[in-house]
Design an enzyme around this catalytic site. Structure first.
Site, PDB file in Angstrom:
ATOM      1  N   SER A 137      -9.827   2.192   2.706  1.00  0.00           N
ATOM      2  CA  SER A 137      -8.876   2.899   1.872  1.00  0.00           C
ATOM      3  C   SER A 137      -7.882   1.989   1.151  1.00  0.00           C
ATOM      4  O   SER A 137      -7.273   2.423   0.172  1.00  0.00           O
ATOM      5  CB  SER A 137      -8.096   3.900   2.731  1.00  0.00           C
ATOM      6  OG  SER A 137      -7.253   3.207   3.639  1.00  0.00           O
ATOM      7  N   SER A 186     -10.271  -0.016   6.946  1.00  0.00           N
ATOM      8  CA  SER A 186      -9.620   0.129   5.645  1.00  0.00           C
ATOM      9  C   SER A 186      -8.931  -1.118   5.100  1.00  0.00           C
ATOM     10  O   SER A 186      -8.502  -1.133   3.955  1.00  0.00           O
ATOM     11  CB  SER A 186      -8.585   1.259   5.703  1.00  0.00           C
ATOM     12  OG  SER A 186      -9.221   2.498   5.603  1.00  0.00           O
ATOM     13  N   LYS A 239       0.862  -1.194   0.000  1.00  0.00           N
ATOM     14  CA  LYS A 239       0.000   0.000   0.000  1.00  0.00           C
ATOM     15  C   LYS A 239       0.892   1.235   0.000  1.00  0.00           C
ATOM     16  O   LYS A 239       1.888   1.289   0.725  1.00  0.00           O
ATOM     17  CB  LYS A 239      -0.902  -0.018   1.238  1.00  0.00           C
ATOM     18  CG  LYS A 239      -1.957   1.084   1.267  1.00  0.00           C
ATOM     19  CD  LYS A 239      -2.802   1.000   2.547  1.00  0.00           C
ATOM     20  CE  LYS A 239      -3.949   2.006   2.525  1.00  0.00           C
ATOM     21  NZ  LYS A 239      -4.772   1.939   3.766  1.00  0.00           N
TER      22      LYS A 239
END
Ligand SMILES: [Mg+2]
Ligand SMILES: [Zn+2]
Lengths: 493, 485, 95
Positions: free
Chosen positions: A159, A183, A80
């Site tokens: 997210s 997330s 990420k």
């Protein structure tokens, strides 16, 4: 076992590498090929194929030598883009970090790297991890590899939407995510993969771009529960560079997957049966309960009375912390600078242009709830309610070992939906946020399909630092659910 | 002595509170492993955290915590075994996180006291409100470029102890005494080097005035970062007058931060725009509460040195010094150590006199500290020995002292080489006495006629004739015997 | 509406975010909507409840007073938008 290497799970690849069926370079090449085909999903902000091949080659060399390989040795993963990675552009999905190349590697990505994992690239995300649909990234939406029956493009959740889409589309074997209010778990549910948010303090936050420091936690996003356990072992561990990192030893999570949950007490919280939750989700939850019962678990009705306040609490605490955490993006030392007449003008221009709307909204919200005259009414009040939320869980864990809930109140929705209504968007995290507020571990795994053929996740919540029990229960649930649907994108590939 | 200012309408009293920032003595910064050394190339003593890079996290330095506790103990203050770090949010170019890590409602040290010395035997206790730990900012330079400021983060993140007094001070003299005493205490403790020139001790001065007899606290103004004791005293004087003039004219004081201008001793409103500061303090989620045991505190207490107040009392009781002399000697620990070395096995009062009047005078003239003294404690002691055993007179000793500085020799050598030994041989003295008597028959007659004070003149003549080496007491006795019978 | 234009202008300045005047009304509306929604917390009885700043039960770990960082000025300023002789440069600050 799939004949396409990129479609392997970590445990399958681990065995194949061990037996010499293929090399990490071959595995990595296969993923790089899949990445190229999946570019339309926009799951990556930065692809690092050369670096990946270099590291894969190094892994193969290590393997041909002696030495026992770690579980992640030679495994290609996505990281990420909230994890700082040495020499590799790190954006947090924000314009304000334009061109930022850290001279350091986050502890978690470094743990994986030291364990032999091969980074394929940096996965897209909501800007500063603020969002539940991956529509706030400066680098554009991520598209869910699953398609609705009407053929519309869907959000992957957020997210960690890029990470989830990257795993679901088999461009990598696994990905790192971070979870502040859901997330990891919510995008895992939307994309039909396994997402684990460990106990707060299990994984170091050092080198991860901070959103809300008291909630942020890194975790694995994988194709299976076993992979999750393998990967978490590599990510976790005490880090003296993070004052909130737990000194507790990291157990062998994979060893916890015994498949036996006889006598395990599973709590079903009454308050999670919220009005307006789609029937198919309630049904799946009931189904999950039954599966666990069939496997020998004892089902216990519990109450988490302050759950319904968790989301409002979260939307005070997280923006407050974020408003301070994001103050360092000021155009002075790195990232974007938009010039101005005075220092103040430069700050205002830089932050006005550099942050997107959702991030600005949260910073302003955070500044407001902390400001003179409002602190007690909002921030302090939220901290007190947080105590009560946490206490609810503690009370529940007197009676149960794990708690079962849905992960999200819906399946993935179309891009463009809920965009004008921040609160409607915030409600995506209604089932995941309470766990975050209490710092507890939570895992989402795909358990069924919606009426429109989209994956739906179930969430198991564990005691603090009892990821082992959580994995044990999740393994049994995974077996029972036997989720084998494949996203349209992969089918078509 | 009270400091009362006469205004047009009434008499006024000044109310002063000080916030003193003391840089903690430590190797590394409060939350990072970068060096605290002064100087260095720009951004050299800067770790990734100090530059506020994304994802960097603070980890507290144990020694900084110990130093704060040690200082708290030195101030006889409440030590809080649980304290909390908070973020103070504001933007400034040399503050990299956009917030300062400080302590807000739960500081590491609570209430304590400082005893002010205000002249001979006159003391006053002033309350300390709190001491907390916080980070320093970096440095901005505004004179390097026509349109740019230059930012150096070498100081960013260095540990500071902010010591906040109660509004107990009432005059510029008390402000001076407070700062000198606080400086003395932290230097004794070794927790801050107290160097105001280098900025390792900086002072925010809060001033208000009120009519004598009133108990109210009126609106105060704050002068930030005043960097000398004298300036702090000047700032109080100027600011008090300014307030009184405004009140006398029926005006109101506006609460504000003002700048002290050391070039003319005045203060002025800071030109920066009228912005409502709102620091939005909240507990720093990167830093769990700072908790330590009583044992941790006791271990520090066990290593506390004797502090100036106790030392002064000991000098009065054990050495028989006056409170005033004792106070002067203990103010600087190095001075006290020097004194004790000289006084050991000797006449302590003599030692104190010599150090205070002669040695300190010399050091002051040369702008030196005791550690740079041209005369070591050992040699000064030997000089005093020569006085005590009547080898030389006190008068000659002053000359020897000068010669010690000039030549760098020890006192025995100087006395030997220059033949300065006191003449104690009665025969030699008698010869000189007889000569003077014989040469001055008219003066002899005057003395014998009743003008006895002339004996002093005879003593002077004999001393002159012996180049000061005769023992003045012996000369005096012999003259009295010969002239008056 | 719990926040008006002036409130938004004030907090936007505190947060150093430039908000164009024409956006203030809309933003005030959005923020008010969120604030009104979080005000549901008022109904929770929190008398005597300790505020929870962190879920971690650890207290602050302390590190040794050893120099382990610094001496990397080039790395510190490597990503600087404007740098000169090792300093970060910003628009001139007038005191
Ligand atoms: Mg101050
Ligand atoms: Zn301060």
């Amino acid at each position: 076992m799939s004949n396409k290497l990129n479609q392997l799970t970590i445990s399958e690849a681990r065995d194949g590498l061990e037996k010499g069926d293929f090399t990490s370079v071959e595995l990595t090449e296969s993923c790089i090929g899949a990445m190229e085909k999946a570019r339309g999903l926009n799951a990556y902000i930065t692809e690092t194929p050369e670096l990946a091949l270099e590291r894969a080659k190094a892994s193969d060399e290590r393997r041909s030598g002696d030495g026992a390989a770690s579980g992640m040795e030679g495994i290609p993963i996505a990281v990420k883009d909230l994890f700082c990675t040495e020499g590799v552009l790190t954006t947090a999905g924000s314009h304000i970090l334009d061109g930022y190349k850290p001279v350091y590697e986050s502890t978690v990505s470094n743990n994986l790297r030291q364990g032999g994992a091969v980074m394929l690239g940096k996965a897209n995300l909501d800007e500063f991890a603020m969002g539940s649909a991956n529509i706030t990234s400066y680098y554009g939406n991520v598209i869910n590899p699953w398609k609705a029956t009407d053929g519309k493009d869907l959000v992957p959740g957020g997210s960690s939407g890029g990470s989830a889409a990257a795993v679901a589309s088999h461009t990598c074997l696994a990905a790192t995510g971070t979870d502040t209010g859901g997330s990891i778990r919510q995008p895992a549910s939307f994309c039909g993969i396994v997402g684990m948010k460990p106990t707060y303090g299990r994984c170091s936050r050092w080198g991860i771009v901070a959103f809300a420091s008291s909630l942020d936690q890194a975790g694995p996003m994988t194709k299976t529960v076993r992979d999750s356990a393998i990967m978490l072992n590599s990510m976790a561990g005490h880090d003296p560079k993070d004052s909130t990192s737990s000194p507790k030893a990291t157990p062998n999570f994979e060893a916890a997957l015994t498949g036996d949950i006889k006598g395990l007490r599973v709590g079903i919280p009454a308050e999670y049966k919220m009005d307006g939750t789609p029937e198919e989700i309630v049904k799946l939850w009931d189904q999950g309960t039954q599966w666990l019962k069939d496997a020998g678990a004892e089902i216990v009705d519990i109450s988490l009375p302050h759950t319904k306040y968790a989301l409002a609490t979260y939307y005070i605490v997280a923006p407050a912390e974020a408003s301070a955490n994001l103050a360092r993006y000021d155009g002075v030392r790195y990232g974007l600078r938009v010039d101005g007449e005075s220092l103040d003008d430069m700050y205002m221009n830089t932050r006005g242009e550099g942050f997107g709307k959702e991030v600005q909204r949260r910073i302003l919200m955070g500044a407001y709830v902390l400001s003179a005259g409002y602190y007690d009414a909002y921030y302090k009040k939220a901290q007190q309610v947080r105590t009560l939320i946490s206490k609810d869980f503690n009370d529940a864990y007197e009676k149960v070992d794990v708690i079962l809930t849905p992960t999200a109140p819906s399946a993935a929705f179309a891009i463009g939906e809920k965009m004008d209504d921040p609160i409607a968007m915030y409600l995506n995290d209604v089932f995941t946020v309470p766990t975050s507020m209490a710092g507890l571990p939570g895992i989402s795994l795909p358990a069924g399909l919606s009426s429109s053929g989209l994956p739906l996740g179930l969430q198991l919540i564990g005691r603090a630092f009892d990821e082992e029990t959580l994995y044990r229960a999740a393994g049994v649930l995974e077996t029972a659910a036997n989720f084998s649907a494949v996203p349209a994108f992969v089918e078509g590939a | 002595m009270s400091y009362i200012l006469q205004g047009e309408t009434c008499e006024w009293e000044v109310v002063i509170g000080l916030e003193v920032h003391c840089q903690v003595v430590s190797n590394a910064k409060l939350f990072s492993g970068a060096s605290t050394d002064f100087g260095g190339e720009p951004n050299d003593h800067v770790d990734l955290l100090d530059a506020g890079l994304p994802g960097m996290l603070p980890v507290i330095n144990e020694v900084c915590v110990e130093q704060a506790v040690r200082t708290g103990l030195g101030l006889k203050a409440q030590i809080n075994n649980r304290s909390v770090f908070s973020r103070k949010n504001y933007f400034y170019a040399d503050m990299p996180f956009g917030y300062q890590i400080t302590q807000f409602d739960q500081p590491i040290v609570g209430e304590g006291t400082i005893v002010l010395e205000l002249g001979e035997g006159h003391y006053r206790e002033v309350g300390v409100e709190r001491l907390h730990l916080e980070t320093d900012a970096g440095k901005s330079m505004h004179d390097q470029h026509p349109t740019k400021s230059f930012i150096d983060l070498n100081r960013a993140g260095v540990a500071l102890m902010e010591i906040v007094s109660k509004p107990d001070l009432r005059s510029p003299e008390e402000v001076g005494a407070y700062l000198r005493k606080l400086r003395s205490i932290v230097r004794y403790l070794g927790t801050c080097d107290g160097n105001m020139d280098e900025g390792s001790m900086r002072c925010d001065v809060n001033v208000s005035v009120r009519p004598v007899g009133s108990e109210e606290l009126r609106t105060r103004c704050e002068m930030k970062n005043v960097n000398s004791v004298r300036f702090a005293m000047q700032a109080v004087e100027y600011e008090a007058q300014r307030h009184i003039e405004i009140y006398d004219e029926g005006g109101e004081i506006k609460q504000e931060t003002r700048l002290f201008d050391s070039s003319n001793g005045t203060t002025r409103s800071m030109r920066s725009k009228e912005e409502a500061h709102d620091y939005r303090y909240f507990p720093d989620p990167d830093l769990p509460p700072l908790v330590f045991s009583d044992e941790f505190v006791e271990q520090i207490r066990a290593t506390l040195p004797e502090l100036p107040d106790e030392r002064r009392e000991r000098y009065v009781s054990d050495y028989g010094l006056s409170e005033y002399d004792a106070g002067i000697l203990v103010a600087e620990k190095d001075n006290a150590v020097y004194f004790e070395e000289v006084a050991k096995g000797r006449d302590a009062k003599l030692a104190a006199n010599w150090i205070i009047s002669t040695l300190f005078g010399l050091l002051k003239k040369e702008g030196k500290s005791i550690s740079e003294s041209p005369i070591s404690a050992d040699r000064l002691g030997k000089l005093l020995d020569l006085i005590s055993n009547d080898t030389i007179s006190g008068r000659i000793a002053k000359d020897v002292f000068e010669m010690m500085i000039e030549t760098g020799n020890d006192p025995e050598t100087i006395v030997e080489e220059k033949g300065l030994k006191q003449i104690t041989d009665t025969g030699a003295i008698e010869g000189a006495v007889d000569e003077i008597i014989a040469a001055n028959p008219d003066k002899v007659a005057e003395v014998q006629g009743g003008k006895e004070q002339l004996i002093g003149w005879f003593v002077g003549q004999v001393m002159k004739a012996t180049q000061g080496k005769a023992n003045p007491g012996a000369v005096n006795g012999m003259l009295k015997k010969k002239l008056l019978g | 509406m719990s926040l008006d234009k002036a409130d938004v202008r004030k907090i936007a300045y505190l947060a150093r975010i430039k908000v164009p005047d024409e956006d203030l009304d809309h933003l005030a509306g959005e923020l008010s909507q969120i604030i009104d929604w979080v005000e549901q917390l008022a109904e929770v009885n929190t008398d005597g409840v300790e505020p929870m700043a962190s879920v971690s039960d650890v207290t602050l770990p302390m590190r040794e007073d050893v120099i382990t960082g610094g001496n990397r000025p080039a790395e510190v300023t490597a990503n600087a938008p404007e740098e000169n002789k090792g300093f970060f440069l910003v628009p001139k600050v007038v005191e």
